[in-house]
Design a protein around this motif. Structure first.
Motif, PDB file in Angstrom:
ATOM      1  N   CYS A  82     -34.143  15.922  21.410  1.00  0.00           N
ATOM      2  CA  CYS A  82     -33.804  14.537  21.759  1.00  0.00           C
ATOM      3  C   CYS A  82     -34.965  13.904  22.524  1.00  0.00           C
ATOM      4  N   TYR A  84     -34.755  11.557  24.557  1.00  0.00           N
ATOM      5  CA  TYR A  84     -34.298  11.075  25.859  1.00  0.00           C
ATOM      6  C   TYR A  84     -33.989  12.209  26.832  1.00  0.00           C
ATOM      7  N   CYS A  85     -33.271  13.252  26.374  1.00  0.00           N
ATOM      8  CA  CYS A  85     -32.858  14.312  27.304  1.00  0.00           C
ATOM      9  C   CYS A  85     -33.447  15.680  26.978  1.00  0.00           C
ATOM     10  N   ALA A 112     -32.614  12.007  18.368  1.00  0.00           N
ATOM     11  CA  ALA A 112     -31.746  11.880  19.537  1.00  0.00           C
ATOM     12  C   ALA A 112     -30.494  12.734  19.363  1.00  0.00           C
ATOM     13  N   CYS A 116     -26.813  10.815  23.785  1.00  0.00           N
ATOM     14  CA  CYS A 116     -27.804   9.791  24.148  1.00  0.00           C
ATOM     15  C   CYS A 116     -27.774   8.609  23.187  1.00  0.00           C
ATOM     16  N   LYS A 120     -26.991   4.869  24.504  1.00  0.00           N
ATOM     17  CA  LYS A 120     -27.935   3.770  24.336  1.00  0.00           C
ATOM     18  C   LYS A 120     -27.308   2.632  23.546  1.00  0.00           C
ATOM     19  N   PRO A 125     -34.125   0.987  25.077  1.00  0.00           N
ATOM     20  CA  PRO A 125     -34.075   1.978  26.153  1.00  0.00           C
ATOM     21  C   PRO A 125     -34.143   1.357  27.548  1.00  0.00           C
ATOM     22  N   MET A 130     -32.665   4.007  30.090  1.00  0.00           N
ATOM     23  CA  MET A 130     -33.061   5.339  29.602  1.00  0.00           C
ATOM     24  C   MET A 130     -34.566   5.379  29.416  1.00  0.00           C
ATOM     25  N   LEU A 132     -37.825   7.225  27.521  1.00  0.00           N
ATOM     26  CA  LEU A 132     -38.271   8.083  26.418  1.00  0.00           C
ATOM     27  C   LEU A 132     -39.177   9.176  26.964  1.00  0.00           C
ATOM     28  N   ARG A 133     -38.908  10.422  26.579  1.00  0.00           N
ATOM     29  CA  ARG A 133     -39.722  11.547  27.028  1.00  0.00           C
ATOM     30  C   ARG A 133     -41.004  11.675  26.209  1.00  0.00           C
TER      31      ARG A 133
END
Length: 147
Positions: A82, A84-85, A112, A116, A120, A125, A130, A132-133
């Motif tokens: 993902c 996000y996480c 994702a 998440c 969203k 985001p 949130m 983004l990684r």
């Protein structure tokens, strides 16, 4: 089995094939031995280390803008994680939602997880709070092939 390098007719490298495949190419006369093992034969042919194609193969696709967008490609690019996480990704999320004009492009999509993606929703985001990684990018053919 040993790998044999295949050169295009202009001596540019294309890929590697098995020895068995290289011998088949020689028998079909689509390639010739460019470099061989000294004092080793396979039938009437010297044992090839490098073969060269007789006619030129167009490889424009290798140097183009990259592979076409696909859901599987996005998952491969992001390592099924993902954006996000970091958990296992099962869906694709559009950074700029499709309802707002976002398209299926490499730079607008990220893998994702379902949680998440639902959180969203139909927002960007930033609007959803949130982060983004990873920064979405257009992958190369080589990068996708390695995954």
């Amino acid at each position: 089995m040993t790998a044999v390098l295949v050169l295009n007719a202009d001596l540019g490298p294309l890929h590697r094939v098995t020895l068995r495949h290289a011998v088949r190419m020689l028998l079909r006369e689509v390639a010739v031995v460019h470099e061989s093992e000294p004092d080793r034969l396979i039938g009437v042919y010297p044992m090839p280390k490098v073969v060269r194609l007789v006619s030129y193969v167009v490889t424009r696709w290798r140097f183009g803008s990259g592979p076409a967008w696909s859901r599987a490609g996005v998952h491969a690019r992001d390592g099924r994680r993902c954006g996000y996480c970091g958990k296992d990704a099962t869906t694709i999320d559009h950074i700029l939602p499709r309802s707002r004009g976002g398209r299926n492009t490499w730079k607008n999509t990220v893998a994702a997880c379902m949680v998440c993606n639902q959180r969203k929703g139909d927002r960007t985001p930033a609007e959803a709070g949130m982060v983004l990684r990873l920064q979405p990018s257009v992958p190369t053919w080589h990068a996708l092939a390695q995954r």
